[in-house]
Design an enzyme around this catalytic site. Sequence first.
Site, PDB file in Angstrom:
ATOM      1  N   ASN A   9      60.049  18.328  42.195  1.00 16.61           N
ATOM      2  CA  ASN A   9      58.980  19.412  42.845  1.00 16.61           C
ATOM      3  C   ASN A   9      57.958  18.646  43.337  1.00 16.61           C
ATOM      4  O   ASN A   9      57.131  18.059  43.098  1.00 16.61           O
ATOM      5  CB  ASN A   9      58.509  20.222  41.832  1.00 16.61           C
ATOM      6  CG  ASN A   9      57.476  21.280  42.480  1.00 16.61           C
ATOM      7  OD1 ASN A   9      57.531  21.284  43.803  1.00 16.61           O
ATOM      8  ND2 ASN A   9      56.652  21.798  41.811  1.00 16.61           N
ATOM      9  N   TRP A  10      58.442  18.560  44.740  1.00 15.94           N
ATOM     10  CA  TRP A  10      57.471  17.779  45.843  1.00 15.94           C
ATOM     11  C   TRP A  10      56.174  18.283  46.202  1.00 15.94           C
ATOM     12  O   TRP A  10      55.104  17.669  46.810  1.00 15.94           O
ATOM     13  CB  TRP A  10      58.130  16.936  46.863  1.00 15.94           C
ATOM     14  CG  TRP A  10      59.506  16.200  46.690  1.00 15.94           C
ATOM     15  CD1 TRP A  10      59.625  15.809  45.354  1.00 15.94           C
ATOM     16  CD2 TRP A  10      60.286  15.864  47.782  1.00 15.94           C
ATOM     17  NE1 TRP A  10      60.687  14.992  45.536  1.00 15.94           N
ATOM     18  CE2 TRP A  10      60.964  14.902  46.963  1.00 15.94           C
ATOM     19  CE3 TRP A  10      60.391  15.809  49.066  1.00 15.94           C
ATOM     20  CZ2 TRP A  10      62.225  14.003  47.360  1.00 15.94           C
ATOM     21  CZ3 TRP A  10      61.539  15.204  49.545  1.00 15.94           C
ATOM     22  CH2 TRP A  10      62.440  14.367  49.056  1.00 15.94           C
ATOM     23  N   LYS A  11      56.073  19.770  45.631  1.00 13.25           N
ATOM     24  CA  LYS A  11      54.669  20.218  46.015  1.00 13.25           C
ATOM     25  C   LYS A  11      54.137  20.380  47.286  1.00 13.25           C
ATOM     26  O   LYS A  11      55.048  20.135  48.279  1.00 13.25           O
ATOM     27  CB  LYS A  11      53.654  19.961  44.875  1.00 13.25           C
ATOM     28  CG  LYS A  11      54.057  19.995  43.477  1.00 13.25           C
ATOM     29  CD  LYS A  11      53.208  19.797  42.521  1.00 13.25           C
ATOM     30  CE  LYS A  11      53.532  19.769  40.982  1.00 13.25           C
ATOM     31  NZ  LYS A  11      52.558  20.159  39.953  1.00 13.25           N
ATOM     32  N   HIS A  94      56.410  29.238  39.880  1.00 12.92           N
ATOM     33  CA  HIS A  94      55.602  27.882  39.290  1.00 12.92           C
ATOM     34  C   HIS A  94      54.358  28.558  39.030  1.00 12.92           C
ATOM     35  O   HIS A  94      53.632  29.420  39.712  1.00 12.92           O
ATOM     36  CB  HIS A  94      55.760  26.859  40.558  1.00 12.92           C
ATOM     37  CG  HIS A  94      55.265  25.334  39.949  1.00 12.92           C
ATOM     38  ND1 HIS A  94      53.801  25.475  39.869  1.00 12.92           N
ATOM     39  CD2 HIS A  94      55.833  24.421  39.438  1.00 12.92           C
ATOM     40  CE1 HIS A  94      53.967  24.096  39.369  1.00 12.92           C
ATOM     41  NE2 HIS A  94      54.935  23.466  39.165  1.00 12.92           N
ATOM     42  N   GLU A  96      51.517  27.077  39.655  1.00 16.58           N
ATOM     43  CA  GLU A  96      50.615  27.096  40.539  1.00 16.58           C
ATOM     44  C   GLU A  96      50.713  28.226  41.545  1.00 16.58           C
ATOM     45  O   GLU A  96      49.440  28.620  41.932  1.00 16.58           O
ATOM     46  CB  GLU A  96      50.611  25.839  41.395  1.00 16.58           C
ATOM     47  CG  GLU A  96      50.518  24.563  40.625  1.00 16.58           C
ATOM     48  CD  GLU A  96      51.087  23.260  40.882  1.00 16.58           C
ATOM     49  OE1 GLU A  96      51.771  23.088  42.019  1.00 16.58           O
ATOM     50  OE2 GLU A  96      51.077  22.557  39.984  1.00 16.58           O
ATOM     51  N   GLU A 166      57.487  25.042  31.301  1.00 17.07           N
ATOM     52  CA  GLU A 166      56.320  24.420  31.574  1.00 17.07           C
ATOM     53  C   GLU A 166      54.896  24.556  31.174  1.00 17.07           C
ATOM     54  O   GLU A 166      54.277  25.716  31.657  1.00 17.07           O
ATOM     55  CB  GLU A 166      56.225  24.280  33.274  1.00 17.07           C
ATOM     56  CG  GLU A 166      57.517  23.955  33.933  1.00 17.07           C
ATOM     57  CD  GLU A 166      57.095  23.246  35.147  1.00 17.07           C
ATOM     58  OE1 GLU A 166      57.470  22.089  35.529  1.00 17.07           O
ATOM     59  OE2 GLU A 166      56.631  24.017  36.085  1.00 17.07           O
ATOM     60  N   GLY A 172      50.505  18.028  35.464  1.00 18.13           N
ATOM     61  CA  GLY A 172      49.847  17.183  36.547  1.00 18.13           C
ATOM     62  C   GLY A 172      48.637  16.543  35.499  1.00 18.13           C
ATOM     63  O   GLY A 172      47.780  16.063  36.159  1.00 18.13           O
ATOM     64  N   SER A 213      54.100  16.604  33.122  1.00 22.13           N
ATOM     65  CA  SER A 213      53.804  15.129  33.040  1.00 22.13           C
ATOM     66  C   SER A 213      55.245  14.317  32.494  1.00 22.13           C
ATOM     67  O   SER A 213      54.811  13.545  31.621  1.00 22.13           O
ATOM     68  CB  SER A 213      52.614  15.018  32.365  1.00 22.13           C
ATOM     69  OG  SER A 213      51.574  15.451  32.778  1.00 22.13           O
ATOM     70  N   GLY A 234      57.050  16.713  38.612  1.00 28.11           N
ATOM     71  CA  GLY A 234      56.188  16.858  39.849  1.00 28.11           C
ATOM     72  C   GLY A 234      55.623  15.713  40.381  1.00 28.11           C
ATOM     73  O   GLY A 234      56.368  14.827  40.728  1.00 28.11           O
ATOM     74  N   GLY A 235      54.497  14.873  39.801  1.00 32.05           N
ATOM     75  CA  GLY A 235      54.112  13.832  40.444  1.00 32.05           C
ATOM     76  C   GLY A 235      54.868  12.779  40.293  1.00 32.05           C
ATOM     77  O   GLY A 235      55.190  11.865  41.332  1.00 32.05           O
TER      78      GLY A 235
END
Length: 256
Positions: A9-11, A94, A96, A166, A172, A213, A234-235
């Site tokens: 997920n490149w957000k 998600h 977020e 998640e 993150g 993470s 993610g990151g």
Amino acid sequence: MRKPFIAGNWKLHETVAEATALAEALRASLADVESIELGVAPTATALYAVSEALKGSNIQVSAQNMYWAASGAFTGEISPPMVKELATHVIIGHSERRAYFGETDETVNRKIKAAFAHNLTPIVCIGENLEQNKAGETVAFVSQQIHGAFADIPAEEARKLTLAYEPIWAIGTGLTATPQDANRIIREAIRETLVDLYDEETAEAIRVQYGGSVKPQNIADFIVMPEIDGALVGGASLKVDSFTAIVKNAVEALAQ
Ligand code: PEP
């Protein structure tokens, strides 16, 4: 038998040029991966370029969100038919989006229905926050999210969907659930609820990724858990080396 699925997920990262370069590099570095399904979710502006860069590859393209209406006066949104031109998957709900953009179990459910109506595969995110976790409310809360997400979704569609468990406190933050805890929550909160809603066969058919993470150093511990069918990353999905290492380490761990 559920085939594992690892998606990045490149957000809100990467311009079109950067996203294209990342996609091209991943296409090359992951070309030999067969035992795990792969996907990346760029921003909406980069979907076209990334879908072109990955055409004919083993990496599927996902949107990060979409609206449920096919068209209309909904400024700023993208619709299922628009996503369908560029992607096969769509991330829905998600944490977020739930925290910052007002997504609820009801909007998640509407978007899942819209995805299926347009032949898109949803990756549906669920998970508890730190307070709920500390209060021992995880199983009840996640189960409630499942009830909301799957309302009026027939079993034959439900089976095609991927869930991403998640825990919000692990996204993150560098913190992760232990693989054992994630495995237990997926069994007790997710599969048991799916058995209640549908049946054993449907509950066993739905893939459940872990997210929070995930890194090259910890993926092996998660992927070998019987209830965990991959990861939403993610990151660590934003760098060619780390996403490649996550996938390769998972392939290796599963082969043992
Ligand atoms: C995510 O965004 O879905 C996620 C799990 O992020 P991270 O891997 O950075 O925790």
